[in-house]
Design an enzyme around this catalytic site. Structure first.
Site, PDB file in Angstrom:
ATOM      1  N   ARG A 108     -31.369   3.074  35.944  1.00 18.99           N
ATOM      2  CA  ARG A 108     -32.318   2.764  35.401  1.00 18.99           C
ATOM      3  C   ARG A 108     -32.572   1.119  34.846  1.00 18.99           C
ATOM      4  NH1 ARG A 108     -34.194   7.635  34.784  1.00 18.99           N
ATOM      5  NH2 ARG A 108     -32.752   7.769  32.808  1.00 18.99           N
ATOM      6  N   CYS A 161     -31.894  14.551  13.005  1.00 21.19           N
ATOM      7  CA  CYS A 161     -32.431  13.791  12.105  1.00 21.19           C
ATOM      8  C   CYS A 161     -32.585  14.446  10.594  1.00 21.19           C
ATOM      9  CB  CYS A 161     -32.753  12.719  12.830  1.00 21.19           C
ATOM     10  SG  CYS A 161     -34.451  13.297  13.137  1.00 21.19           S
ATOM     11  N   HIS A 220     -38.072   9.423   8.704  1.00 22.93           N
ATOM     12  CA  HIS A 220     -39.160  10.638   8.372  1.00 22.93           C
ATOM     13  C   HIS A 220     -39.506  10.887   6.845  1.00 22.93           C
ATOM     14  CE1 HIS A 220     -38.000  11.267  12.479  1.00 22.93           C
ATOM     15  NE2 HIS A 220     -37.131  12.544  12.547  1.00 22.93           N
TER      16      HIS A 220
END
Ligand code: A2P
Length: 338
Positions: free
Chosen positions: A41, A130, A243
């Site tokens: 892509r 994470c 987060h």
């Protein structure tokens, strides 16, 4: 002159890949050359590095010839498919996916927590989940002095955790809502705008999600303590990036708030932002783009003898992923392990 490295970013066009590129540049990693690898892509597209345009290469088994270090963030299936070619080319892979994290012969490393584990790598080093990284950076200095017995954590995870497409979905839903258009759902199980989704990664039969069990198992491996009791609830929230985590710890030795603040103030990779009278506490909007993990709302847990509550926020794309991987590469370079 000290050694310079040929580095490839696998998944260079992704949310984490682009930040890996930025961080290599910002931290002046000793680079000889850089390769940007992505899928079909991205064929023909270019990415900038230090002001020059570098053509993106379509990933193939031959991509790793002459490469010393691969920073991988193209997903677990791509890492599993290409690891053999990377190892055969004698390159070291620092892998951001979950593909190898729990393998016995693969170190799982947070440089502020267990840097020594890089030494027993056999060509693969895993970058932890994470939320696990963001939790362990401030937990480690407390564990060292007071031995943590139990952790109860709830996460508030940004859309960036689902990659560039996750962030784009929140932005698109916001635009569509403002234009009065129908809201489309693709990347998440439900509309994320104006919502919270208590479901990250797949469910297991016992009711936990894979994300929750990653926090449990990976933390035990990184802290070398399989007996550490941890329970997690992970939730997707409509923050774009960074987060947040509500963390409750129970320790063997009693910790007071003052001591926790002092320990965290001098801990590497941590910034204490805790001044309730001036409304100072970490928030995802303001921690985005920062390297440190921010800690605030530090309180004693009065429901038990030896407990502390923390509110922790970290940029998931930086410390939760790209920065941690580059720090591992820096350690490898510093110790001459490649
Ligand atoms: P591409 O942009 O060409 O699709 P994110 O985590 O933000 O979704 O990014 C995923 C990254 O992994 C992108 O750089 C993406 O490239 C790359 N990627 C995904 N699948 C493949 C694949 N099969 N081969 C090579 N690169 C891949």
């Amino acid at each position: 002159m000290s050694k310079q490295y040929n580095v490839a970013i696998m998944g260079a066009t992704g949310a984490v890949g682009e930040i890996m590129r930025d961080i290599l540049e910002e931290r002046k990693f000793p680079l000889k050359d850089i390769k940007f690898l992505a899928s079909e892509r991205s064929k023909g597209k270019k990415m900038k590095y230090q002001g020059r345009e570098v053509e993106i290469e379509v990933l193939s088994p031959e991509s790793f010839k002459g490469v010393d270090i691969v920073l991988a963030s193209a997903g677990a299936s791509v890492s599993k498919e290409y690891v053999k070619h990377i190892v055969d080319a004698k390159a070291l892979i620092i892998d951001n996916s979950s593909a190898f994290r729990m393998d016995d012969d693969v170190p799982l490393v947070v440089p502020e927590v267990n840097p020594e584990d890089i030494r027993w790598n056999k060509g693969i080093i895993a970058n932890p989940n994470c939320s696990t990284i963001i939790m362990l950076v401030p937990i480690k200095p407390l564990h060292d002095v007071a031995k943590i017995k139990r952790i109860v954590v709830s996460t508030y995870q940004a859309t960036s955790g689902a990659g560039a497409k996750g962030m784009a979905e929140l932005e698109q839903q916001t635009r569509d809502w403002a234009a009065g258009k129908e809201i489309k759902v693709d990347k998440f199980a439900y509309q994320i705008l104006f919502n919270l989704i208590p479901h990250i990664d797949v469910f297991f039969e016992d009711g936990y999600t894979k994300e929750e069990m990653k926090m449990v198992k990976e933390s035990q491996k990184i802290l070398h303590d399989p007996s550490l009791r941890i329970t997690a609830t992970t939730v997707r929230v409509p923050a774009l990036r960074s987060h947040s985590e509500s963390i409750n710890i129970e320790t063997e030795r009693k910790l007071h708030v003052k001591e926790v603040k002092e320990l965290l103030a001098k801990a590497p990779g941590v910034t204490v932002e805790d001044d309730i009278h001036n409304k100072k506490y970490p928030m995802p909007l303001f921690v985005s783009g920062k390297d440190d993990v921010y800690v605030g709302r530090i309180r004693e847990d009065f429901s038990i003898d030896k407990g502390i509550n923390l509110w922790v926020v970290g940029d998931q794309l930086r410390k939760g992923a790209a920065l941690n991987a580059v720090q591992i590469a820096e350690l490898i370079a510093k110790e001459g392990l490649k």
